[in-house]
Design a protein around this motif. Structure first.
Motif, short mmCIF file in Angstrom:
data_model
loop_
_atom_site.label_atom_id
_atom_site.label_comp_id
_atom_site.label_asym_id
_atom_site.label_seq_id
_atom_site.Cartn_x
_atom_site.Cartn_y
_atom_site.Cartn_z
N SER A 294 0.85 -1.20 0.00
CA SER A 294 0.00 0.00 0.00
C SER A 294 0.88 1.24 0.00
CB SER A 294 -0.91 0.02 1.24
OG SER A 294 -1.61 1.24 1.32
N TYR A 295 0.47 2.26 -0.78
CA TYR A 295 1.16 3.55 -0.82
C TYR A 295 0.33 4.67 -0.20
CZ TYR A 295 4.77 1.58 -3.83
OH TYR A 295 5.82 0.83 -4.33
N ASP A 296 -0.79 4.34 0.42
CA ASP A 296 -1.67 5.38 0.97
C ASP A 296 -2.14 5.04 2.38
OD1 ASP A 296 -3.39 3.32 0.39
OD2 ASP A 296 -4.47 4.38 -1.20
N ASN A 297 -1.20 4.57 3.20
CA ASN A 297 -1.49 4.26 4.61
C ASN A 297 -2.63 3.26 4.76
OD1 ASN A 297 0.50 6.10 5.36
ND2 ASN A 297 -0.96 7.80 5.48
N LEU A 298 -2.65 2.26 3.88
CA LEU A 298 -3.61 1.16 3.91
C LEU A 298 -5.03 1.58 3.56
CD1 LEU A 298 -2.51 -1.09 6.93
CD2 LEU A 298 -1.73 -1.11 4.57
N ALA A 299 -5.19 2.76 2.97
CA ALA A 299 -6.52 3.11 2.46
C ALA A 299 -6.89 2.14 1.34
CB ALA A 299 -6.53 4.55 1.95
N THR A 300 -5.90 1.77 0.53
CA THR A 300 -6.07 0.73 -0.48
C THR A 300 -4.86 -0.19 -0.42
OG1 THR A 300 -4.98 2.03 -2.22
CG2 THR A 300 -7.39 2.25 -2.00
N VAL A 301 -5.06 -1.43 -0.85
CA VAL A 301 -3.96 -2.41 -0.87
C VAL A 301 -4.01 -3.15 -2.19
CG1 VAL A 301 -3.96 -2.71 1.64
CG2 VAL A 301 -5.34 -4.24 0.20
N SER A 302 -2.89 -3.72 -2.57
CA SER A 302 -2.80 -4.48 -3.80
C SER A 302 -2.10 -5.80 -3.51
CB SER A 302 -2.00 -3.70 -4.86
OG SER A 302 -1.92 -4.41 -6.06
N ASN A 303 -2.76 -6.89 -3.87
CA ASN A 303 -2.25 -8.23 -3.62
C ASN A 303 -1.14 -8.54 -4.62
OD1 ASN A 303 -1.83 -10.97 -3.18
ND2 ASN A 303 -4.00 -11.42 -2.93
N ARG A 304 0.06 -8.78 -4.11
CA ARG A 304 1.20 -9.06 -4.98
C ARG A 304 1.71 -10.50 -4.76
NH1 ARG A 304 -0.67 -5.94 -7.77
NH2 ARG A 304 0.07 -3.86 -8.31
N SER A 305 0.79 -11.40 -4.43
CA SER A 305 1.18 -12.79 -4.22
C SER A 305 0.48 -13.73 -5.19
CB SER A 305 0.86 -13.21 -2.78
OG SER A 305 -0.50 -12.96 -2.48
N LEU A 306 -0.07 -13.18 -6.26
CA LEU A 306 -0.87 -13.99 -7.17
C LEU A 306 -0.05 -14.68 -8.24
CD1 LEU A 306 -3.85 -11.48 -7.65
CD2 LEU A 306 -3.66 -13.38 -6.03
N LEU A 307 1.26 -14.41 -8.30
CA LEU A 307 2.09 -14.98 -9.36
C LEU A 307 3.28 -15.71 -8.76
CD1 LEU A 307 2.53 -15.25 -12.42
CD2 LEU A 307 3.85 -13.11 -12.35
N ASN A 308 3.24 -17.04 -8.85
CA ASN A 308 4.38 -17.92 -8.54
C ASN A 308 4.78 -17.97 -7.07
OD1 ASN A 308 4.68 -18.56 -11.28
ND2 ASN A 308 6.06 -16.82 -11.64
N LEU A 309 3.90 -17.55 -6.16
CA LEU A 309 4.28 -17.65 -4.75
C LEU A 309 4.17 -19.09 -4.27
CD1 LEU A 309 5.26 -15.96 -2.41
CD2 LEU A 309 2.91 -15.58 -1.72
N ASN A 310 3.08 -19.78 -4.61
CA ASN A 310 2.97 -21.23 -4.39
C ASN A 310 3.28 -21.63 -2.95
OD1 ASN A 310 2.49 -21.43 -7.17
ND2 ASN A 310 4.65 -21.74 -7.64
N THR A 311 2.55 -21.05 -2.02
CA THR A 311 2.83 -21.31 -0.60
C THR A 311 1.60 -21.82 0.14
OG1 THR A 311 2.39 -18.99 -0.08
CG2 THR A 311 4.69 -19.63 -0.46
N ALA A 312 0.75 -22.59 -0.51
CA ALA A 312 -0.45 -23.10 0.15
C ALA A 312 -0.09 -23.94 1.36
CB ALA A 312 -1.28 -23.92 -0.83
N GLN A 313 -0.79 -23.69 2.46
CA GLN A 313 -0.64 -24.51 3.66
C GLN A 313 -1.69 -25.62 3.57
OE1 GLN A 313 -1.10 -20.99 6.22
NE2 GLN A 313 0.81 -21.59 7.19
N THR A 314 -1.25 -26.77 3.11
CA THR A 314 -2.17 -27.85 2.73
C THR A 314 -2.54 -28.71 3.93
OG1 THR A 314 -1.07 -27.89 0.58
CG2 THR A 314 -2.52 -29.74 1.12
N TRP A 315 -3.83 -28.83 4.18
CA TRP A 315 -4.33 -29.76 5.18
C TRP A 315 -4.51 -31.16 4.58
CZ3 TRP A 315 -4.13 -28.76 10.13
CH2 TRP A 315 -4.32 -27.46 10.62
N ASP A 316 -5.03 -31.20 3.36
CA ASP A 316 -5.28 -32.50 2.74
C ASP A 316 -5.30 -32.34 1.23
OD1 ASP A 316 -5.72 -35.19 2.60
OD2 ASP A 316 -7.74 -35.17 3.42
N VAL A 317 -4.96 -33.42 0.54
CA VAL A 317 -4.98 -33.43 -0.92
C VAL A 317 -5.48 -34.80 -1.36
CG1 VAL A 317 -2.54 -34.13 -1.02
CG2 VAL A 317 -3.61 -33.11 -3.01
N ILE A 318 -6.33 -34.81 -2.40
CA ILE A 318 -6.87 -36.07 -2.89
C ILE A 318 -7.09 -35.96 -4.39
CG2 ILE A 318 -9.31 -35.51 -2.49
CD1 ILE A 318 -9.62 -38.41 -1.45
#
Length: 790
Positions: A294-318
């Motif tokens: 954020s550049y405006d004291n958190l009035a707005t935010v922008s998600n910058r983890s949508l590309l290649n972060l790949n950090t899911a905390q997996t409980w289960d997979v099937i």
């Protein structure tokens, strides 16, 4: 991970260590950037952009137990980039926890202890350095029990700036502030629910406000304005008047699901302000939705983890049984997801979240696949056609498990398929459907038309019959080849039923491992022998995995090679010659005949908690779910386990070709002939041949499958016994052999390097061949003999 502050686009720098996410700094100088981080309970530094890390010297934890940890670091903006590191060791004198303060003047290569505080209560000491300064301060709310103390730290000198009775003591504290070079405004977060302010170096503190919700030790102050503050807990909040009042950031976590790119998710893990080279301030927020800027004291935010972060905390997979290209994933805070391309793609897959929240304990029933998932507390959802989901979906139908004494802290109640995979029903280790106390086994059955979930409850109260009388169900498993059901309680009590749950027997001679307190333990029932099963859980003060060969009456530990760790789940290959385990210490494989666990860790996979796994037979793949780095596949390219087969054991051979008919053949020395089902052979006219109770005289027999005139690969039967020792030195003691039997002239013998004792022959013994590994010996005592027949 490294990413551009504005763009994201993350890449992995290092995954061979588990780092403390709270402690990381970058020191820039003419010589280049140095990363300072904490791993393996020590400070580490890297000069190659994180590709490798070197442990620092000087930090010690003299007592190995007692909750030792690195508590925090601050890097000063002085000529030597002085680093102060706060540790919380168990101090041998006076045998109590203490905070120790270290200093480094060589950019983190070595540290020197400069001070020991006279207490060690968690989070009751906090350090703060104004941004870009050479000043350091520390706040202690435990020093006397009645007053707080603010310190100034300069070199190796620690001076008291102010004592105050205005702050509550013996509470968690976080010290932050703002400096304009002349005046410092200090803020303290106390007990995660109050913010105080001081303008006179801690001599007096003024309560600014009681927070609208609990913070999670997260408080930050703007670098440009001392009146702008942030705190984070489940939500992020902002204040523009020095903490007197607070407002939700971007409308609170509930807004995330409508627009994840510009709204914060729940659970704030870090809020921190930075400046760019041109002095532009920005605020970074890490939460369970990823990294935001954020550049405006958190009035707005922008998600910058949508590309290649790949950090899911997996409980289960099937994996979808009908279509192995589809994977369903249940994750912490990232809901239930579907991914496509598991077979056709060799790169990281994209997943679509179709329902939000925390989801685990996934199960698939029927054909085509129906999906069952669980939200914490026993909130079960059923999906009639999950393979068709492409976007946010919700649920087809759901039902809650009732009861006042739900196991696993009421988080994820254990589930299992019933013995009939084609039936739309699952078993749940729950509370009590009547809403009262106790822990009962519950069955949910999905009726497809009209759509409904019908529940029923077994009559046995596992909680009341557990060893301590207070433990709920931690694991449940139904046999797919018999009417047996197995249940484990939270305290390790084991139960078994031979009549599909009508009656139950407790294994009174055995107490097994407890499970992960939020998720439970794991039972795996053999699909080849109804009396064989495996049971795993916490292995820190006892073995983490046990095996029973008598249907749960007795158990034997199988822990050779397995470290002291929590074993979340185990799975077997179809022939059950290999077991795989997902553990806190990484992925492991167990060679059954060798009675030995082996780590599967290498430089290509991350050092994280491996939480769940499954085996996909068609792909010969073990699929691991990790708590922090998503899903990883271990592909089995080839397996030759002939040399690991014990006399008297069983093996399953699978034809590598398929067709309209199958006929297995054996060559015992005079050419291949057809075989029929018997007490030794089963499946002789199917794609899989099982050989049971193998006599040692079968050594060297060859098997192949005739598939309508086309022959499969040839399998050669070899029988091997490993010396494991541990029961004395006598060759003649069957407990010293992994097969549980003394070798004969038809058995290859291997003497293992890791054996605790070495063999001595005291009689006329024989074996087919013997491999004495380096560092081991075999002693033939006077009057005895050892005949090697080949």
């Amino acid at each position: 991970m490294e990413g551009d502050a504005d763009l994201g686009n993350w890449q992995v720098l290092n995954q061979d260590k588990t780092f403390n996410a709270e402690i990381i700094k970058v020191i820039s100088s003419e010589g280049g950037d140095r990363i300072i981080a904490s791993a393996d309970n020590n400070m580490q530094y890297s000069d190659d952009n994180g590709a490798s890390f070197t442990p620092a010297a000087g930090i010690s934890f003299p007592v190995e137990w007692g909750g030792n940890y690195i508590a925090g670091i601050e890097v000063l903006n002085d000529a030597s980039n002085t680093i102060y590191c706060l540790t919380r060791p168990w101090d041998p004198t006076p045998w109590a926890p203490r905070f120790w303060l270290y200093r480094s003047t060589d950019r983190g290569q070595t540290y020197t202890k400069i001070y020991s505080f006279d207490f060690g209560s968690d989070n009751q000491l906090s350090m703060y350095s104004p941004y870009g300064s050479a000043e350091l301060y520390a706040l202690d709310v435990n020093s006397t029990g009645t007053q707080s103390t603010l310190y100034s730290i300069n070199g190796s000198n620690i001076d008291i700036l102010g004592n105050s009775i205005n702050l509550p003591t013996n509470k968690h504290c976080v010290l932050k502030g703002f400096s304009d070079g002349a005046i410092i405004t200090f803020y303290s977060l106390i007990d995660n629910n109050k913010v105080y302010k001081s303008l006179n170096y801690g001599s007096n503190w003024t309560l600014q406000s009681n927070l609208p919700e609990d913070a999670w030790n997260r408080l930050e102050v703007s670098l440009n304005d001392p009146q702008v503050l942030y705190f984070g807990g489940v939500n992020a909040y902002q204040s523009t008047n020095g903490g007197l009042s607070w407002s939700l950031v971007t409308g609170g976590w509930g807004a995330y699901y409508g627009n994840p790119s510009t709204k914060l998710h729940a659970d704030m893990m870090q809020l921190q302000c930075f400046r760019k080279a041109d002095n532009t301030e920005f605020t970074a927020v890490n939460c369970h939705g990823g990294y935001y800027i954020s550049y405006d004291n958190l009035a707005t935010v922008s998600n910058r983890s949508l590309l290649n972060l790949n950090t899911a905390q997996t409980w289960d997979v099937i994996t979808d049984r009908a279509n192995n290209d589809i994977i369903y994933l249940g994750a912490q805070d990232q809901g239930i997801q579907i991914g496509r391309g598991a077979v056709s793609t060799n790169t990281a897959m994209d997943f679509v979240q179709f329902y939000s929240g925390d989801y685990g304990q996934l199960a698939i029933t029927d054909s085509p696949s129906r999906l069952w998932v669980e939200y914490p507390g026993g909130d079960i959802s059923f999906y009639k056609q999950p393979a068709l989901i492409n976007a946010y979906y919700g649920t087809d139908i759901g039902k809650d498990v009732q009861g006042t004494q739900k196991p696993n802290a009421g988080w994820m109640l254990p589930t299992s398929n019933t013995g009939n995979l084609s039936a739309n029903e699952i078993l749940i280790g729950g509370g009590n459907m009547t809403g009262g106390d106790g822990s009962y086994l519950i069955k949910f059955k999905a009726q497809l038309s009209p759509l409904a979930i019908i529940d029923s409850q077994y009559s046995y109260n596992f909680r009341a019959n557990s060893n301590n009388g207070t433990s709920g169900i931690a694991a449940v498993e139904a046999s797919l080849i018999s009417d047996k059901i197995f249940v484990a309680a939270e305290d390790g009590t084991f139960f078994y039923s031979n009549d599909n749950g009508a009656s139950w027997t407790r294994s009174n001679s055995f107490t097994g491992p407890s499970g992960y307190w939020l998720y439970g333990s794991c039972i795996l029932a053999s699909r080849l022998n109804s009396n064989i099963l495996w049971y795993c859980g916490s292995g820190y003060s006892n073995p983490g995995v046990y095996r029973s060969v008598d249907g749960g009456t007795t158990f034997t530990a199988i822990s050779n090679g397995l470290p002291s760790t929590l074993v979340h789940e185990i799975i077997a290959t179809p022939d059950e010659q290999l077991l795989f385990a997902a553990t806190e210490a990484g992925p492991y494989v167990y060679v059954v005949a060798n009675d030995q666990w082996y780590s599967l860790m290498n430089s290509d996979i991350p050092v994280v908690d491996y939480f769940t796994l499954e085996y996909i037979p068609a792909q010969k793949t073990v699929r691991f779910g990790t708590y922090g780095r998503g899903i990883w596949d271990f592909k089995i390219e080839s397996v030759n386990l002939d040399k690991y087969i014990c006399p008297g054991s069983s093996i399953l051979y699978s034809s590598n070709i398929s067709g309209a008919g199958y006929q297995w053949q054996v060559n015992s020395g005079s050419g291949f002939v057809n075989i029929s089902n018997s007490i030794t052979y089963s499946g002789t006219n199917t794609a899989q041949l099982q050989i049971k109770n193998i006599p040692s005289s079968f050594y060297g027999y060859q098997y192949r499958c005739n598939v309508v005139g086309i022959f499969s690969n040839v399998f050669t039967l070899k029988l091997t016994s490993y010396w494991k020792g541990g029961a004395g030195t006598a060759w003649e003691n069957s407990f010293n052999w992994n097969c549980g039997a003394i070798p004969d002239g038809n058995t290859d013998v291997i003497i293992n390097t890791a054996s605790p004792t070495l063999p001595q022959v005291n009689s006329a013994a024989s074996c087919r061949s013997i491999n004495v590994r380096p560092g081991t010996t075999v002693r033939v005592n006077t009057g005895a003999s050892l005949t090697v027949t080949h």
